[in-house]
Design an enzyme around this catalytic site. Structure first.
Site, PDB file in Angstrom:
ATOM      1  N   LYS A 293      56.069  38.491  37.702  1.00 19.42           N
ATOM      2  CA  LYS A 293      55.548  37.406  38.515  1.00 19.42           C
ATOM      3  C   LYS A 293      56.676  36.417  38.798  1.00 19.42           C
ATOM      4  O   LYS A 293      57.373  35.971  37.891  1.00 19.42           O
ATOM      5  CB  LYS A 293      54.389  36.711  37.793  1.00 19.42           C
ATOM      6  N   GLU A 381      34.002  34.752  34.093  1.00 18.60           N
ATOM      7  CA  GLU A 381      33.174  33.544  34.059  1.00 18.60           C
ATOM      8  C   GLU A 381      31.813  33.783  33.415  1.00 18.60           C
ATOM      9  O   GLU A 381      31.314  32.944  32.656  1.00 18.60           O
ATOM     10  CB  GLU A 381      32.989  32.999  35.479  1.00 18.60           C
ATOM     11  N   ARG A 409      29.670  32.906  39.944  1.00 17.17           N
ATOM     12  CA  ARG A 409      29.687  34.249  39.388  1.00 17.17           C
ATOM     13  C   ARG A 409      28.947  34.325  38.051  1.00 17.17           C
ATOM     14  O   ARG A 409      28.760  35.408  37.504  1.00 17.17           O
ATOM     15  CB  ARG A 409      31.135  34.704  39.200  1.00 17.17           C
TER      16      ARG A 409
END
Length: 645
Positions: A293, A381, A409
């Site tokens: 990343k 979540e 969600r």
């Protein structure tokens, strides 16, 4: 394929690429130069127009290889989350408009089919790519597009989401040729967590084994001996053999998904070779690539969490350009983090839970002091809420912090695993209301409306930083039950906010100022905007307005509503949430059910998805800024008064 030598750079290549067709005109040896130029363009643009930085740098080579090998847009690439897709935007006809990315009226912050035919499915929330891509692949076969290839690119921790595994499970038993590319950078937004990270880091497979398997598969296909059932049986048998010899149990192959990798995700020439080899293989398959990343920009490689979305920065020195916070009000998220730490010091039962956003919601503040009492559960979540419910069931006091739009969600988890049992779970919804440049997938527009119908919930929103602290203190007192606190992105209004904590009587609002001509009822920090507008309107009109901070949507303060119903024939409600089903609706319901008939003007987010832009621009677009409140006051007070009962 023959080994391809990297060609020496000769002038800009990226400026000549207006579509993937232009990319395909290049020789393979020119692709490393394209990657270098693409990476530099992302660095240049994002240094002065902030966005999701590290993830897109990490997928430069993958993006180039995908568009070089596949026939996009006829072949479908489904990007998960969309953090990784800036290179994709630049290569697909949006290079010259990339400077408008995330700006009002400009390119959208995430892939969207409304923006480009190359954006095959809406992206913004994690873990949906495999399910969506599988649906597209099955539909294409049924529609006679068997030659179309569908690719799901999932990464940045999204594989930890349960939906990803639901999709893989279904892919393993469905007739499809889906290719899943797992971009494994050991990260989500903060450091990736859980068993999946350790598993992917150690997972290996033999190159010679895969080469032999390619050969056998092609021979059997040519001879017409490979049916779908035989293919599954062979894959299963081969998996057992490989497990025996390598002593590794591959979870993907255990689900009859062909697995390839891990391979270097920054070797564009090798990626082109591999994708070319596997793209026409029948059946579901997964290519596991390892990437860094922030690849190619040293500061981002060193601290990928901060450089996920770093804001403005000096591209030469790598120094982030951060406004001087001295003398400014704090971010609401920091008030949450500091207050949670304060509460944890006094109450050992308090635990902190976040789904992959410890820095974003400032859970990292108490996490540094109490690492054993704070949990980053990954991009999950629903699990975060149910995990919190389990903690509460056994006597703990969980504070579960979730971004408002991501809370969508976990709706069933709130109802089934928390509300029904009246468990003492505090759910803090960060980024509630308009969030600015992240756009419609991230605006926290719906939480007030979708939570209000659920029994046993307390729903509150603070007017300022002190109110946030006091609501958090109140929520952790004994027997409060499920307690929702929602607050916006950005700064509050107070610099002197570290006041002693005081309890608030649940279900009570407060009158901030009295008036005689109109009543304004607000919830949350947007009440500050309303107060400023009222003061200016009163100076110009000679009339006065009462302002009530309702503070609680549920239970709503019926004493205030009764007073307003008896005294006022004109009412304005204002909320930083959808106007359908929120505060304004609750006020209308009360007035109708109790025999009052005032004229009511509801201000809030309209019944449509709101685009991206700066928060002031979007407040104006939605008619809930300072001028819109004044306009509503003028409109309402210029009408004849309605008789109240």
């Amino acid at each position: 394929m023959q080994k391809v030598e990297e060609e020496q750079p000769s002038g800009s290549l990226l400026k000549k690429i207006d579509s993937p067709d232009d990319l395909k005109k290049l020789s393979p040896g020119q692709l490393p130069q394209v990657c270098s130029e693409l990476r530099q363009m992302i660095i240049d643009e994002l240094s002065h127009n902030p966005g999701h930085f590290g993830s897109s740098l990490g997928t430069v080579e993958l993006t180039v290889a995908l568009h070089y090998v596949f026939n996009t847009p006829d072949d479908r690439i489904v990007w998960d989350v969309g953090h990784q897709a800036y290179g994709h935007k630049i290569l697909t006809g949006r290079r010259d408009r990339f400077s408008t990315n995330r700006k009002f009226g400009g390119l959208r912050p995430f892939p969207s089919p409304d923006e480009s035919e190359y954006d095959t499915f809406t992206a913004g929330h994690a873990s949906n790519s495999i399910s969506a891509a599988l649906g597209m692949a099955v539909a294409d076969k049924r529609n006679g597009h068997a030659s179309r290839r569908v690719v799901a690119v999932i990464g940045d921790g999204a594989m930890s989401g349960g939906l990803a595994f639901e999709g893989i499970n279904n892919a393993s038993i469905t007739d499809n040729d889906l290719l899943i590319i797992l971009n494994d950078n050991d990260m989500s937004i903060s450091q990736s967590v859980g068993g999946m990270r350790s598993y992917l880091t150690q997972l290996q497979t033999s190159r010679s084994y895969n080469k032999f398997r390619y050969y056998v598969s092609r021979v059997l296909d040519t001879l017409g001996l490979m049916t779908d059932q035989r293919r599954r049986n062979i894959i299963r048998r081969n998996n057992h053999i490989k497990i025996k010899f390598t002593h590794q149990n591959n979870v993907f192959e255990g689900m009859d998904i062909r697995y390839f990798g891990p391979v270097d995700g920054h070797n564009v020439l090798n990626l082109v070779r591999i994708l070319s080899n596997i793209k026409n293989m029948h059946g579901p398959k997964l290519l596991h690539i390892k990437t860094v990343k922030g690849k190619g920009y040293e500061p981002a490689e060193r601290d990928s969490a901060i450089w996920h979305a770093p804001g403005l920065f000096d591209k030469v020195t790598g120094e982030r350009i951060i406004g001087n916070g001295t003398g400014q009000p704090p971010l609401f998220q920091d008030v949450f983090g500091e207050t949670l730490l304060e509460l944890m010091k006094e109450n050992p039962r308090i635990m902190g839970i976040t789904p992959a956003m410890p820095i974003g919601c400032s859970m990292d503040i108490p996490m540094k002091v109490y690492p054993d009492r704070c949990f980053d559960v990954g991009i999950a979540e629903g699990h975060a809420v149910t995990f919190s419910g389990g903690l509460a069931k056994e006597g703990m006091m969980p504070f579960c912090n979730i971004y408002s739009s991501f809370m969508q969600r976990a709706y069933d988890n709130v109802i089934h695993d928390v509300a029904i049992q009246k468990l003492n779970v505090v759910i803090c919804l960060d980024r509630a209301g308009l969030v600015g440049e992240d756009g419609p997938t991230h605006h926290g527009a719906f939480d007030l409306a979708f939570l209000r119908p659920i029994p046993n919930l307390t729903i509150a929103s603070p007017y300022d930083e002190i109110e946030l602290r006091n609501l958090m203190y109140t929520a952790q007192l004994p027997d409060q039950g499920p307690f929702i606190i929602r607050y916006p992105r950005g700064r509050g209004i107070l610099t002197d906010w570290r006041k002693p904590l005081e309890p608030i009587v649940v279900g009570t609002g407060r009158k901030l100022k009295d008036g005689r001509d109109v009543a304004v009822l607000s919830i949350g920090p947007i009440g500050n905007l309303a107060e400023h507008a009222i003061n200016n309107w009163e100076k110009e009109s000679g009339q006065t307005a009462a302002l009530y901070d309702m503070r609680f949507l549920k239970p709503i303060d019926t004493a205030i509503l009764k007073e307003v119903g008896q005294r006022f024939s004109r009412i304005i409600t204002i909320e930083n949430g959808t106007v359908t089903g929120g505060l304004g609706t609750a006020v209308m319901e009360y007035m109708m059910e109790n025999g009052y008939s005032p004229v009511i003007k509801r201000l809030g987010l309209p019944d449509r998805f709101i685009e991206h832009g700066s928060t002031p621009q979007l407040l104006h677009l939605c008619n809930i800024d300072h001028d819109a409140v004044i306009a509503a006051l003028r409109e309402l007070t210029s009408e004849p008064k309605q008789k109240t009962e």
